[in-house]
Design an enzyme around this catalytic site. Structure first.
Site, PDB file in Angstrom:
ATOM      1  N   GLU A 161     -51.699 -51.064  39.849  1.00  0.00           N
ATOM      2  CA  GLU A 161     -51.632 -51.678  38.363  1.00  0.00           C
ATOM      3  C   GLU A 161     -50.882 -50.809  37.683  1.00  0.00           C
ATOM      4  O   GLU A 161     -52.011 -50.053  36.357  1.00  0.00           O
ATOM      5  CB  GLU A 161     -53.703 -51.685  38.114  1.00  0.00           C
ATOM      6  CG  GLU A 161     -54.098 -51.954  39.210  1.00  0.00           C
ATOM      7  CD  GLU A 161     -54.355 -53.519  38.017  1.00  0.00           C
ATOM      8  OE1 GLU A 161     -54.634 -53.886  36.748  1.00  0.00           O
ATOM      9  OE2 GLU A 161     -54.504 -54.908  38.221  1.00  0.00           O
ATOM     10  N   HIS A 229     -59.954 -48.509  36.478  1.00  0.00           N
ATOM     11  CA  HIS A 229     -58.856 -48.394  36.813  1.00  0.00           C
ATOM     12  C   HIS A 229     -59.751 -46.685  36.679  1.00  0.00           C
ATOM     13  O   HIS A 229     -60.391 -46.402  35.549  1.00  0.00           O
ATOM     14  CB  HIS A 229     -58.190 -48.836  34.941  1.00  0.00           C
ATOM     15  CG  HIS A 229     -57.003 -49.767  35.084  1.00  0.00           C
ATOM     16  ND1 HIS A 229     -57.451 -50.558  34.244  1.00  0.00           N
ATOM     17  CD2 HIS A 229     -56.778 -50.288  36.774  1.00  0.00           C
ATOM     18  CE1 HIS A 229     -56.653 -51.662  34.213  1.00  0.00           C
ATOM     19  NE2 HIS A 229     -56.326 -51.316  36.233  1.00  0.00           N
ATOM     20  N   CYS A 347     -55.108 -46.943  27.812  1.00  0.00           N
ATOM     21  CA  CYS A 347     -54.714 -47.692  28.244  1.00  0.00           C
ATOM     22  C   CYS A 347     -52.937 -48.302  27.812  1.00  0.00           C
ATOM     23  O   CYS A 347     -51.996 -48.960  27.858  1.00  0.00           O
ATOM     24  CB  CYS A 347     -55.347 -48.936  27.914  1.00  0.00           C
ATOM     25  SG  CYS A 347     -57.093 -48.726  28.583  1.00  0.00           S
TER      26      CYS A 347
HETATM   27  O1  SUG Z   1     -57.105 -55.187  32.105  1.00  0.00           O
HETATM   28  N1  SUG Z   1     -58.170 -56.020  29.542  1.00  0.00           N
HETATM   29  C1  SUG Z   1     -56.630 -54.592  30.505  1.00  0.00           C
HETATM   30  C2  SUG Z   1     -56.937 -53.561  29.807  1.00  0.00           C
HETATM   31  C3  SUG Z   1     -56.175 -52.968  30.578  1.00  0.00           C
HETATM   32  C4  SUG Z   1     -56.747 -51.301  30.272  1.00  0.00           C
HETATM   33  N2  SUG Z   1     -55.705 -50.421  30.864  1.00  0.00           N
HETATM   34  C5  SUG Z   1     -55.998 -49.257  31.385  1.00  0.00           C
HETATM   35  N3  SUG Z   1     -57.106 -49.399  31.210  1.00  0.00           N
HETATM   36  N4  SUG Z   1     -54.881 -48.795  31.906  1.00  0.00           N
HETATM   37  C6  SUG Z   1     -57.573 -55.141  31.859  1.00  0.00           C
HETATM   38  O2  SUG Z   1     -58.272 -55.642  32.375  1.00  0.00           O
HETATM   39  C7  SUG Z   1     -58.127 -58.321  29.224  1.00  0.00           C
HETATM   40  C8  SUG Z   1     -57.856 -59.594  28.637  1.00  0.00           C
HETATM   41  C9  SUG Z   1     -59.305 -60.774  28.409  1.00  0.00           C
HETATM   42  O3  SUG Z   1     -60.207 -60.797  28.943  1.00  0.00           O
HETATM   43  O4  SUG Z   1     -58.152 -61.211  28.148  1.00  0.00           O
HETATM   44  C10 SUG Z   1     -57.811 -57.749  29.341  1.00  0.00           C
HETATM   45  O5  SUG Z   1     -56.729 -57.930  30.757  1.00  0.00           O
END
Ligand code: SUG
Length: 416
Positions: A161, A229, A347
């Protein structure tokens, strides 16, 4: 001169709330809401303006082509005919969270003196697993200079990731640092997205010095509590590690290993008795950009306004600022549209330590360029998207046209 550049993902015109991320509480709890892509992208642009005003170098990445018809084709279907869950996965604007674009090892850490980037495969979540080709295409353009080495993704099934599970401690960006890879072990209700084999492969490919590289297990309590994460419970900058007590599986061993590898580390730890894990996750206190303020002003924490709105969190932060620690300023920014999908200020950005002169200038931001981007967003980004709209061919073509308008405004038509 090497400096840290933050590349923010521009929030794409297809931004919506489909509740696609299992283990991401914000995404699940906002499933079915009506999104506001235009306001979302403008919030992201404001964050970039805010950080430029602090004197920090800023870059950006373009949104990807969504809905991803090419991906659906590999699944034997089309945007029109796809089952609802596949269609939603094809529509996701999740590449906005650039911390998941790649893992970056700055040049001083690598045996070959290059800055290495490995694009993340994001295989754990179907809606994110098709980001990497579009991301890799941009990385290859932005970092085409021989100062960089850009790698293809680690093969499945080793989940990776990117920078969201990677931290670096250093005395200054020109010197060698200690790289910390945080991995999870599966088994619970929510998936562990970062696999140890992927982290180790990246460390080898980036030619890191094993004596300066740590692999630390993320606490299962944190993962099962919704910290999908590591950057939801910890963030590092230069010699400072800002972390929740429950971030690592074996806290004492993790802190000892970090201190042994980097004696000068200052660990700023938030105890669970002051800020509970649920409050930390809900407020995204740790999903902050911990930045070194130019002019010797110490460090600042660019955090979501939700941190200010969570009383236990804000109290702890105000007490910390009143003390004599390395973090001197609290800098809240409004990224609520992204937050509702589980993406805070950290993020939304990928940190690349590099000489800005070696980066393709089209990916570098300044106030005038952000004005240009904001004008395209204001003109072309949909005002709102309801879940039922994803079946609309007219909306799909508007969203595609919006992205093309942005590529043209920035001179990146080749990504079209
Ligand atoms: O991968 N949300 C992302 C958020 C990522 C956050 N990034 C970090 N923490 N670096 C994920 O969970 C939600 C999309 C949706 O539900 O439509 C989403 O993909």
């Amino acid at each position: 001169m090497l400096t840290e550049i933050n590349f923010d993902g521009i929030i794409g015109p297809s931004h919506n709330y489909a509740g696609l991320s299992r283990g991401n509480i914000a995404s699940a709890s906002h499933a079915g809401d009506v999104s506001q892509p235009r306001a979302a992208a403008l919030q992201g642009i404001e964050k970039m303006r805010h950080n430029i005003a602090l004197g920090l170098p800023q870059g950006f990445f373009m949104p990807l082509d969504r809905p991803d018809a090419k991906w659906l084709e590999t699944l034997g279907t089309t945007v029109e005919d796809a089952e609802d869950h596949l269609r939603a996965q094809a529509w996701s604007a999740s590449s906005m969270w650039a911390a998941n674009a790649a893992t970056v090892s700055p040049a001083p850490d690598s045996a070959d003196g290059k800055c290495h980037l490995t694009v993340a495969n994001l295989v754990t979540m179907p809606h994110r697993s098709h980001e990497w080709p579009g991301t890799l295409a941009q990385l290859r353009i932005a970092f085409a200079d021989p100062a960089f080495a850009v790698h293809a993704p680690i093969p499945a099934p080793f989940g990776d990731e990117g920078a969201a599970n990677h931290m670096r401690l250093c005395s200054g960006h020109d010197g060698q640092g200690v790289e910390i890879f945080v991995y999870g072990l599966g088994g619970g209700r929510f998936p562990a997205r970062q696999h140890l084999d992927a982290s180790k492969a990246i460390a080898r490919l980036h030619r890191l010095d094993p004596a300066q590289t740590l692999f630390i297990r993320q606490s299962d309590t944190a993962i099962q509590g919704g910290a999908f994460h590591n950057d939801v419970v910890a963030v590092a900058n230069e010699h400072v590690l800002f972390t929740h007590e429950a971030a690592f599986e074996d806290r004492e061993a993790a802190h000892a290993a970090i201190r042994a590898a980097f004696q000068a580390v200052e660990i700023v730890e938030v105890p669970a008795s002051a800020v509970s894990l649920p409050d930390a996750i809900k407020s995204y206190l740790f999903n902050a950009q911990l930045v070194t303020l130019p002019g010797g002003d110490g460090m600042g924490l660019v955090l979501p306004t939700e941190a200010r709105d969570t009383p236990a969190v804000w109290k702890w932060l105000e007490d910390m600022i009143a003390g004599n620690g390395p973090i001197r300023r609290l800098l809240p920014v409004d990224v609520r549209q992204s937050m509702a999908n589980g993406g805070g200020p950290a993020c939304l950005r990928l940190r690349v330590v590099a000489d800005p002169a070696t980066v393709d200038p089209r990916f570098m931001a300044d106030a005038a360029k952000l004005d240009r981007i904001a004008a395209v967003v204001a003109r072309h980004w949909p005002e709102s998207i309801a879940p039922g709209d994803l079946a609309s061919p007219a909306l799909a073509s508007d969203v595609r046209a919006a992205r093309i308008a942005l590529l043209e405004a920035i001179g990146l038509d080749e990504l079209g």
